[in-house]
Design a protein around this motif. Structure first.
Motif, PDB file in Angstrom:
ATOM      1  N   GLU A 138     -13.611   5.862   4.104  1.00 45.79           N
ATOM      2  CA  GLU A 138     -12.775   5.188   5.332  1.00 45.79           C
ATOM      3  C   GLU A 138     -13.634   4.187   5.963  1.00 45.79           C
ATOM      4  O   GLU A 138     -14.785   4.069   6.110  1.00 45.79           O
ATOM      5  N   PRO A 139     -13.088   2.847   5.888  1.00 44.24           N
ATOM      6  CA  PRO A 139     -13.880   1.749   6.450  1.00 44.24           C
ATOM      7  C   PRO A 139     -14.371   1.686   7.871  1.00 44.24           C
ATOM      8  O   PRO A 139     -15.288   1.069   8.300  1.00 44.24           O
ATOM      9  N   LYS A 140     -13.493   2.446   8.959  1.00 48.63           N
ATOM     10  CA  LYS A 140     -13.866   2.368  10.301  1.00 48.63           C
ATOM     11  C   LYS A 140     -15.121   2.982  10.571  1.00 48.63           C
ATOM     12  O   LYS A 140     -15.955   2.550  11.233  1.00 48.63           O
ATOM     13  N   HIS A 141     -15.399   4.051   9.992  1.00 51.14           N
ATOM     14  CA  HIS A 141     -16.522   4.980  10.254  1.00 51.14           C
ATOM     15  C   HIS A 141     -17.537   4.845   9.061  1.00 51.14           C
ATOM     16  O   HIS A 141     -18.768   5.332   9.116  1.00 51.14           O
ATOM     17  N   ILE A 173     -10.998   2.560   1.273  1.00 47.05           N
ATOM     18  CA  ILE A 173     -11.783   1.713  -0.003  1.00 47.05           C
ATOM     19  C   ILE A 173     -11.822   2.621  -0.800  1.00 47.05           C
ATOM     20  O   ILE A 173     -12.826   3.641  -0.771  1.00 47.05           O
ATOM     21  N   ALA A 174     -11.588   2.121  -2.311  1.00 45.74           N
ATOM     22  CA  ALA A 174     -11.901   3.269  -3.385  1.00 45.74           C
ATOM     23  C   ALA A 174     -13.042   2.389  -3.963  1.00 45.74           C
ATOM     24  O   ALA A 174     -13.035   1.021  -4.342  1.00 45.74           O
ATOM     25  N   VAL A 175     -14.121   3.201  -4.302  1.00 45.44           N
ATOM     26  CA  VAL A 175     -15.239   2.885  -4.989  1.00 45.44           C
ATOM     27  C   VAL A 175     -15.410   3.496  -6.319  1.00 45.44           C
ATOM     28  O   VAL A 175     -15.446   4.798  -6.548  1.00 45.44           O
ATOM     29  N   TRP A 176     -15.340   2.812  -7.539  1.00 46.78           N
ATOM     30  CA  TRP A 176     -15.452   3.377  -8.664  1.00 46.78           C
ATOM     31  C   TRP A 176     -16.781   3.595  -9.034  1.00 46.78           C
ATOM     32  O   TRP A 176     -17.717   2.592  -8.962  1.00 46.78           O
ATOM     33  N   VAL A 177     -17.260   4.931  -9.024  1.00 42.48           N
ATOM     34  CA  VAL A 177     -18.643   5.183  -9.416  1.00 42.48           C
ATOM     35  C   VAL A 177     -18.717   5.885 -10.969  1.00 42.48           C
ATOM     36  O   VAL A 177     -18.357   6.652 -11.522  1.00 42.48           O
ATOM     37  N   GLN A 178     -19.983   5.093 -11.590  1.00 44.27           N
ATOM     38  CA  GLN A 178     -20.294   5.559 -13.034  1.00 44.27           C
ATOM     39  C   GLN A 178     -21.551   6.399 -12.848  1.00 44.27           C
ATOM     40  O   GLN A 178     -22.466   5.912 -12.359  1.00 44.27           O
ATOM     41  N   ARG A 179     -21.274   7.520 -13.442  1.00 46.34           N
ATOM     42  CA  ARG A 179     -22.370   8.405 -13.565  1.00 46.34           C
ATOM     43  C   ARG A 179     -22.633   9.195 -14.797  1.00 46.34           C
ATOM     44  O   ARG A 179     -21.607   9.195 -15.658  1.00 46.34           O
ATOM     45  N   PRO A 180     -23.875   9.667 -15.179  1.00 43.22           N
ATOM     46  CA  PRO A 180     -23.955  10.246 -16.553  1.00 43.22           C
ATOM     47  C   PRO A 180     -23.124  11.318 -16.985  1.00 43.22           C
ATOM     48  O   PRO A 180     -22.543  11.459 -17.943  1.00 43.22           O
ATOM     49  N   ALA A 203      -9.284  -2.141  -2.436  1.00 42.97           N
ATOM     50  CA  ALA A 203      -8.696  -1.519  -1.074  1.00 42.97           C
ATOM     51  C   ALA A 203      -7.661  -0.580  -1.642  1.00 42.97           C
ATOM     52  O   ALA A 203      -7.002  -0.845  -2.582  1.00 42.97           O
ATOM     53  N   ALA A 204      -7.560   0.551  -1.048  1.00 41.59           N
ATOM     54  CA  ALA A 204      -6.534   1.477  -0.925  1.00 41.59           C
ATOM     55  C   ALA A 204      -5.865   1.768   0.064  1.00 41.59           C
ATOM     56  O   ALA A 204      -6.235   1.226   1.213  1.00 41.59           O
TER      57      ALA A 204
END
Length: 92
Positions: A78-81, A62-69, A57-58
């Motif tokens: 934005e959680p509402k939409h 909402i902060a999503v940590w994404v690992q990419r090559p 939660a930020a």
């Protein structure tokens, strides 16, 4: 007299229809009493080989940590939409 009677009946019907419409809109916008927890979906716009390494939660969403090559990043949603507000990348 007949016209007045028809007018009163017509206005009564309009009041009932308007009230029902208002109730339906309030229920829809209020969540509709789904009974369960809130569920939403968001498309992060990341490539297929990316994976979600963490979620937190930020203040702004909402902060999503994404690992990419090509490097890790944090996507703020934005959680509402369920729309992506921005992306934070480390590096140059």
């Amino acid at each position: 007299m007949r016209a007045l009677k028809g007018l009163v009946i017509g206005m009564g019907v309009l009041i009932v229809v308007g009230t029902l419409t208002l109730v339906v809109l309030l229920v829809q916008r209020g969540g509709g009493g789904t009974g369960g927890g809130t569920r939403w979906e968001a498309a992060l716009g990341q490539p297929e080989d990316a994976r979600i390494a963490g979620v937190a939660a930020a203040e702004s969403g909402i902060a999503v940590w994404v690992q990419r090559p090509d490097g890790d990043r944090v996507v703020v949603v934005e959680p509402k939409h369920g729309r992506v507000l921005g992306e934070i990348r480390a590096g140059r």
